[in-house]
Design a protein around this motif. Structure first.
Motif, short mmCIF file in Angstrom:
data_model
loop_
_atom_site.label_atom_id
_atom_site.label_comp_id
_atom_site.label_asym_id
_atom_site.label_seq_id
_atom_site.Cartn_x
_atom_site.Cartn_y
_atom_site.Cartn_z
N LEU A 43 0.83 -1.21 0.00
CA LEU A 43 0.00 0.00 0.00
C LEU A 43 0.86 1.26 0.00
O LEU A 43 0.55 2.25 -0.69
CB LEU A 43 -0.94 -0.01 1.20
N ILE A 44 1.95 1.25 0.75
CA ILE A 44 2.86 2.40 0.77
C ILE A 44 3.48 2.59 -0.61
O ILE A 44 3.59 3.72 -1.11
CB ILE A 44 3.93 2.23 1.86
N LEU A 45 3.89 1.50 -1.26
CA LEU A 45 4.48 1.59 -2.59
C LEU A 45 3.47 2.13 -3.60
O LEU A 45 3.82 2.98 -4.43
CB LEU A 45 4.98 0.22 -3.03
N ILE A 46 2.24 1.70 -3.52
CA ILE A 46 1.20 2.21 -4.42
C ILE A 46 1.00 3.70 -4.20
O ILE A 46 0.86 4.47 -5.16
CB ILE A 46 -0.11 1.42 -4.22
N ALA A 47 0.99 4.14 -2.95
CA ALA A 47 0.81 5.56 -2.65
C ALA A 47 1.98 6.39 -3.19
O ALA A 47 1.78 7.47 -3.77
CB ALA A 47 0.66 5.77 -1.15
N VAL A 48 3.20 5.89 -3.04
CA VAL A 48 4.37 6.62 -3.54
C VAL A 48 4.33 6.73 -5.05
O VAL A 48 4.57 7.80 -5.62
CB VAL A 48 5.68 5.95 -3.05
N ILE A 49 4.00 5.64 -5.72
CA ILE A 49 3.93 5.68 -7.18
C ILE A 49 2.81 6.61 -7.65
O ILE A 49 2.98 7.36 -8.61
CB ILE A 49 3.75 4.26 -7.75
N ALA A 50 1.68 6.59 -6.95
CA ALA A 50 0.57 7.49 -7.32
C ALA A 50 1.00 8.95 -7.16
O ALA A 50 0.67 9.79 -8.01
CB ALA A 50 -0.64 7.19 -6.47
N MET A 51 1.72 9.26 -6.08
CA MET A 51 2.20 10.64 -5.89
C MET A 51 3.18 11.04 -6.98
O MET A 51 3.14 12.16 -7.49
CB MET A 51 2.85 10.79 -4.51
N LEU A 52 4.07 10.13 -7.37
CA LEU A 52 5.03 10.45 -8.42
C LEU A 52 4.34 10.66 -9.76
O LEU A 52 4.69 11.58 -10.51
CB LEU A 52 6.07 9.34 -8.54
N VAL A 53 3.34 9.86 -10.07
CA VAL A 53 2.58 10.04 -11.31
C VAL A 53 1.84 11.37 -11.28
O VAL A 53 1.82 12.11 -12.27
CB VAL A 53 1.61 8.86 -11.54
N TYR A 54 1.26 11.71 -10.14
CA TYR A 54 0.56 12.99 -9.99
C TYR A 54 1.53 14.16 -10.21
O TYR A 54 1.20 15.13 -10.90
CB TYR A 54 -0.09 13.07 -8.62
N LEU A 55 2.73 14.06 -9.60
CA LEU A 55 3.72 15.12 -9.78
C LEU A 55 4.18 15.23 -11.24
O LEU A 55 4.38 16.33 -11.74
CB LEU A 55 4.92 14.88 -8.87
N LEU A 56 4.35 14.11 -11.91
CA LEU A 56 4.77 14.15 -13.31
C LEU A 56 3.69 14.77 -14.20
O LEU A 56 4.00 15.46 -15.17
CB LEU A 56 5.09 12.74 -13.80
N LYS A 57 2.43 14.52 -13.89
CA LYS A 57 1.36 15.08 -14.71
C LYS A 57 1.25 16.59 -14.52
O LYS A 57 0.83 17.31 -15.42
CB LYS A 57 0.04 14.41 -14.35
N ASN A 58 1.61 17.09 -13.34
CA ASN A 58 1.44 18.52 -13.06
C ASN A 58 2.67 19.35 -13.41
O ASN A 58 2.60 20.56 -13.38
CB ASN A 58 1.08 18.72 -11.59
#
Length: 64
Positions: free
Chosen positions: A48-63
């Protein structure tokens, strides 16, 4: 070169199997229901922590 790589991989796999066998024979309670349950819970939290970190990185890349 391919033959040397194959020989080293087979030897490495043999050493890994040997160490695993010796560890299991020295520590048979490692696969008890309690230890397995605790390990699965820990792996679930880490997933779950890994999924959250990857989701945050994808969000940062999109913005950016």
């Amino acid at each position: 070169m391919e033959t040397l790589t194959t020989v080293l991989l087979v030897a490495g796999a043999g050493v890994l199997v040997w160490f695993t066998y010796k560890n299991v024979t020295r520590n048979p309670q490692a696969f008890s229901k309690e230890n397995t349950s605790r390990s699965i819970f820990t792996l679930g939290i880490l997933a779950l922590i890994l999924i959250a970190v990857i989701a945050m990185l994808v969000y940062l890349l999109k913005n950016f």
